[in-house]
Write a protein that holds these residues in place. Structure first.
Motif, PDB file in Angstrom:
ATOM      1  N   SER A 144       2.042 115.574-101.962  1.00 38.33           N
ATOM      2  CA  SER A 144       1.365 114.703-102.938  1.00 38.33           C
ATOM      3  C   SER A 144       0.551 115.534-103.918  1.00 38.33           C
ATOM      4  O   SER A 144       0.582 115.295-105.137  1.00 38.33           O
ATOM      5  CB  SER A 144       0.448 113.720-102.208  1.00 38.33           C
ATOM      6  N   GLY A 145      -0.198 116.514-103.412  1.00 35.91           N
ATOM      7  CA  GLY A 145      -1.009 117.356-104.275  1.00 35.91           C
ATOM      8  C   GLY A 145      -0.174 118.124-105.277  1.00 35.91           C
ATOM      9  O   GLY A 145      -0.524 118.228-106.463  1.00 35.91           O
ATOM     10  N   ILE A 146       0.962 118.649-104.818  1.00 31.24           N
ATOM     11  CA  ILE A 146       1.837 119.407-105.717  1.00 31.24           C
ATOM     12  C   ILE A 146       2.457 118.487-106.761  1.00 31.24           C
ATOM     13  O   ILE A 146       2.516 118.810-107.954  1.00 31.24           O
ATOM     14  CB  ILE A 146       2.924 120.130-104.897  1.00 31.24           C
ATOM     15  N   ALA A 147       2.925 117.309-106.337  1.00 29.66           N
ATOM     16  CA  ALA A 147       3.576 116.388-107.270  1.00 29.66           C
ATOM     17  C   ALA A 147       2.623 115.897-108.353  1.00 29.66           C
ATOM     18  O   ALA A 147       3.034 115.661-109.493  1.00 29.66           O
ATOM     19  CB  ALA A 147       4.152 115.201-106.502  1.00 29.66           C
ATOM     20  N   LEU A 148       1.352 115.743-108.011  1.00 28.23           N
ATOM     21  CA  LEU A 148       0.373 115.231-108.973  1.00 28.23           C
ATOM     22  C   LEU A 148      -0.148 116.295-109.930  1.00 28.23           C
ATOM     23  O   LEU A 148      -0.752 115.968-110.952  1.00 28.23           O
ATOM     24  CB  LEU A 148      -0.803 114.597-108.228  1.00 28.23           C
ATOM     25  N   ALA A 149       0.059 117.567-109.613  1.00 24.69           N
ATOM     26  CA  ALA A 149      -0.398 118.640-110.498  1.00 24.69           C
ATOM     27  C   ALA A 149       0.402 118.607-111.800  1.00 24.69           C
ATOM     28  O   ALA A 149       1.623 118.407-111.776  1.00 24.69           O
ATOM     29  CB  ALA A 149      -0.255 119.989-109.810  1.00 24.69           C
ATOM     30  N   PRO A 150      -0.245 118.810-112.959  1.00 27.04           N
ATOM     31  CA  PRO A 150       0.427 118.562-114.234  1.00 27.04           C
ATOM     32  C   PRO A 150       1.382 119.658-114.700  1.00 27.04           C
ATOM     33  O   PRO A 150       2.248 119.392-115.527  1.00 27.04           O
ATOM     34  CB  PRO A 150      -0.751 118.422-115.212  1.00 27.04           C
ATOM     35  N   THR A 151       1.222 120.886-114.232  1.00 32.07           N
ATOM     36  CA  THR A 151       2.050 121.988-114.711  1.00 32.07           C
ATOM     37  C   THR A 151       2.560 122.803-113.534  1.00 32.07           C
ATOM     38  O   THR A 151       2.067 122.677-112.401  1.00 32.07           O
ATOM     39  CB  THR A 151       1.247 122.931-115.630  1.00 32.07           C
ATOM     40  N   LEU A 152       3.539 123.661-113.793  1.00 32.24           N
ATOM     41  CA  LEU A 152       4.053 124.543-112.741  1.00 32.24           C
ATOM     42  C   LEU A 152       2.952 125.463-112.229  1.00 32.24           C
ATOM     43  O   LEU A 152       2.844 125.703-111.025  1.00 32.24           O
ATOM     44  CB  LEU A 152       5.228 125.362-113.277  1.00 32.24           C
ATOM     45  N   THR A 158      -2.160 124.750-106.392  1.00 30.98           N
ATOM     46  CA  THR A 158      -2.356 123.749-105.345  1.00 30.98           C
ATOM     47  C   THR A 158      -1.751 124.231-104.028  1.00 30.98           C
ATOM     48  O   THR A 158      -2.356 124.089-102.951  1.00 30.98           O
ATOM     49  CB  THR A 158      -1.716 122.413-105.762  1.00 30.98           C
ATOM     50  N   PHE A 159      -0.568 124.802-104.102  1.00 34.69           N
ATOM     51  CA  PHE A 159       0.100 125.353-102.921  1.00 34.69           C
ATOM     52  C   PHE A 159      -0.733 126.487-102.325  1.00 34.69           C
ATOM     53  O   PHE A 159      -0.951 126.545-101.097  1.00 34.69           O
ATOM     54  CB  PHE A 159       1.479 125.851-103.332  1.00 34.69           C
ATOM     55  N   ALA A 160      -1.222 127.383-103.171  1.00 33.35           N
ATOM     56  CA  ALA A 160      -2.034 128.504-102.703  1.00 33.35           C
ATOM     57  C   ALA A 160      -3.309 128.012-102.034  1.00 33.35           C
ATOM     58  O   ALA A 160      -3.741 128.551-101.002  1.00 33.35           O
ATOM     59  CB  ALA A 160      -2.372 129.426-103.869  1.00 33.35           C
ATOM     60  N   SER A 161      -3.927 126.989-102.600  1.00 33.46           N
ATOM     61  CA  SER A 161      -5.144 126.434-102.027  1.00 33.46           C
ATOM     62  C   SER A 161      -4.876 125.859-100.642  1.00 33.46           C
ATOM     63  O   SER A 161      -5.676 126.032 -99.705  1.00 33.46           O
ATOM     64  CB  SER A 161      -5.704 125.354-102.958  1.00 33.46           C
ATOM     65  N   TRP A 162      -3.762 125.161-100.481  1.00 34.68           N
ATOM     66  CA  TRP A 162      -3.393 124.596 -99.178  1.00 34.68           C
ATOM     67  C   TRP A 162      -3.187 125.705 -98.157  1.00 34.68           C
ATOM     68  O   TRP A 162      -3.651 125.614 -97.007  1.00 34.68           O
ATOM     69  CB  TRP A 162      -2.132 123.764 -99.335  1.00 34.68           C
ATOM     70  N   LEU A 163      -2.503 126.763 -98.552  1.00 37.14           N
ATOM     71  CA  LEU A 163      -2.262 127.896 -97.655  1.00 37.14           C
ATOM     72  C   LEU A 163      -3.572 128.567 -97.251  1.00 37.14           C
ATOM     73  O   LEU A 163      -3.783 128.903 -96.082  1.00 37.14           O
ATOM     74  CB  LEU A 163      -1.340 128.919 -98.325  1.00 37.14           C
ATOM     75  N   GLU A 164      -4.461 128.758 -98.224  1.00 38.84           N
ATOM     76  CA  GLU A 164      -5.738 129.401 -97.930  1.00 38.84           C
ATOM     77  C   GLU A 164      -6.583 128.542 -96.989  1.00 38.84           C
ATOM     78  O   GLU A 164      -7.244 129.060 -96.074  1.00 38.84           O
ATOM     79  CB  GLU A 164      -6.498 129.670 -99.225  1.00 38.84           C
ATOM     80  N   GLU A 165      -6.541 127.236 -97.188  1.00 27.70           N
ATOM     81  CA  GLU A 165      -7.289 126.335 -96.318  1.00 27.70           C
ATOM     82  C   GLU A 165      -6.816 126.464 -94.869  1.00 27.70           C
ATOM     83  O   GLU A 165      -7.616 126.515 -93.932  1.00 27.70           O
ATOM     84  CB  GLU A 165      -7.109 124.902 -96.810  1.00 27.70           C
ATOM     85  N   ARG A 166      -5.501 126.528 -94.682  1.00 20.76           N
ATOM     86  CA  ARG A 166      -4.967 126.665 -93.326  1.00 20.76           C
ATOM     87  C   ARG A 166      -5.226 128.062 -92.763  1.00 20.76           C
ATOM     88  O   ARG A 166      -5.434 128.223 -91.554  1.00 20.76           O
ATOM     89  CB  ARG A 166      -3.470 126.355 -93.309  1.00 20.76           C
ATOM     90  N   ALA A 167      -5.216 129.068 -93.614  1.00 21.00           N
ATOM     91  CA  ALA A 167      -5.432 130.444 -93.147  1.00 21.00           C
ATOM     92  C   ALA A 167      -6.854 130.649 -92.644  1.00 21.00           C
ATOM     93  O   ALA A 167      -7.090 131.453 -91.736  1.00 21.00           O
ATOM     94  CB  ALA A 167      -5.117 131.439 -94.259  1.00 21.00           C
ATOM     95  N   THR A 168      -7.805 129.937 -93.230  1.00 18.32           N
ATOM     96  CA  THR A 168      -9.214 130.159 -92.895  1.00 18.32           C
ATOM     97  C   THR A 168      -9.772 129.123 -91.921  1.00 18.32           C
ATOM     98  O   THR A 168     -10.916 129.244 -91.483  1.00 18.32           O
ATOM     99  CB  THR A 168     -10.070 130.147 -94.177  1.00 18.32           C
ATOM    100  N   ALA A 169      -8.989 128.111 -91.568  1.00 21.96           N
ATOM    101  CA  ALA A 169      -9.470 127.073 -90.658  1.00 21.96           C
ATOM    102  C   ALA A 169      -9.560 127.618 -89.233  1.00 21.96           C
ATOM    103  O   ALA A 169      -8.691 128.369 -88.777  1.00 21.96           O
ATOM    104  CB  ALA A 169      -8.536 125.867 -90.690  1.00 21.96           C
ATOM    105  N   ALA A 170     -10.630 127.263 -88.535  1.00 22.83           N
ATOM    106  CA  ALA A 170     -10.789 127.662 -87.131  1.00 22.83           C
ATOM    107  C   ALA A 170      -9.849 126.823 -86.272  1.00 22.83           C
ATOM    108  O   ALA A 170      -9.820 125.597 -86.369  1.00 22.83           O
ATOM    109  CB  ALA A 170     -12.235 127.459 -86.693  1.00 22.83           C
TER     110      ALA A 170
END
Length: 297
Positions: A144-152, A158-170
């Motif tokens: 959903s986050g990727i689809a709603l983003a306006p540009t490539l 958005t993808f990088a942010s999701w990955l970083e969130e999972r990488a840093t989560a305890a």
């Protein structure tokens, strides 16, 4: 600076067939877990013949359409995110085109961390649905986050942010999965390392290490070492322009003939054709993002 806040999209590419490519430099918390971050938008319809070479990363990808209903143009919401393991040989396929696809090349430790130490031994090697490994709400939120983003560019961030969130989560990860991930990282960096030495470093038997690799990484130490050496051949050829004989010696093959046999086995190509393969914009950008590695041919 957090990677999701970066605005400097590097290594752009645009072909006359309407393929737009972006890469985002990997930095900060993602470095141990992600080798490269890419996005491509393909305007034309398929079939688009492509080939993927074996590489030492596990590919996490999100594939959406370009239409207004992009989130379900290619598949059901939550089922457009997939995982492709370390390949046994070069695979050819025809892409459908008219899509936006985002790629994260995960390190062995990255697949353990980002996917909550899910076993990979029974997961399909090619395009396994991530919704079968994680709670489907996770992939639905990502898509959903990727689809709603306006540009490539915004989609890639958005993808990088999701990955970083999972990488840093305890989170609590399986101890043997982490052991396999650490050993696989070491083997990617030093593919000439004897498997017995690698097992000794992890205080396990060779047989136990092989079982750990099969369960958590989805391949064997021997195959991962061969693939890492294949990619080292590509990087040395791109970076230094050395002769194939010198590359064979540097990478740890017994001789040039030994290197040729391994490259042919994994790719179906001679070493010369492998390192000089004609590159699409996507392949060229992957090569730059991976320091000269070959992902797409």
């Amino acid at each position: 600076m957090r990677i999701a806040a970066r605005k400097d999209m590097a290594m752009d590419g645009l072909s006359d067939t309407g393929t737009k490519v972006r890469a985002l430099p990997v930095s900060g918390a993602l470095r141990p877990y992600v080798r490269a971050l890419m996005a491509t938008e393909i305007a034309c319809s398929g079939p688009l013949p492509m080939a993927v070479a074996p590489h030492e990363s596990i590919m996490l990808s999100v594939n959406l359409g370009r239409a207004a209903a992009s989130i379900e143009q290619k598949g059901a919401h939550g089922h457009n995110t997939s995982l492709t393991g370390i390949r046994e040989w070069t695979g050819a396929f025809n892409g459908a085109g008219n899509c936006v696809t985002l790629f994260a090349l995960l390190t062995p430790l990255g697949v353990v961390q980002l996917l909550d130490s899910q076993p990979l031994d029974r997961v399909p090697r090619i395009r396994a649905p991530v919704a079968g490994l994680l709670d489907q709400r996770v992939t639905r939120r990502l898509e959903s986050g990727i689809a709603l983003a306006p540009t490539l560019e915004a989609r890639l961030l958005t993808f990088a942010s999701w990955l970083e969130e999972r990488a840093t989560a305890a989170r609590k990860l399986d101890r043997t999965a982490l052991r396999a991930g650490r050993a696989a990282m070491r083997l990617c960096q030093q593919p000439r390392l004897p498997i017995e030495t690698l097992a000794d470093e992890q205080a396990v038997s060779r047989r136990q290490l092989e079982r750990d690799f099969g369960r958590w990484i989805g391949t064997s130490p021997r195959h991962l070492a061969q693939v890492a050496r294949l990619q080292a051949v590509s990087r040395r050829a791109q970076a230094h322009g050395a002769s194939l004989a010198d590359i064979a010696a540097d990478v740890g093959f017994a001789d040039q003939s030994h290197m040729s046999r391994v490259v042919r086995q994994l790719t179906g190509l001679t070493p010369q054709r492998f390192v000089r393969a004609r590159q699409s914009p996507l392949a060229q950008t992957f090569r730059q993002a991976t320091g000269g590695g070959t992902v797409y041919l």
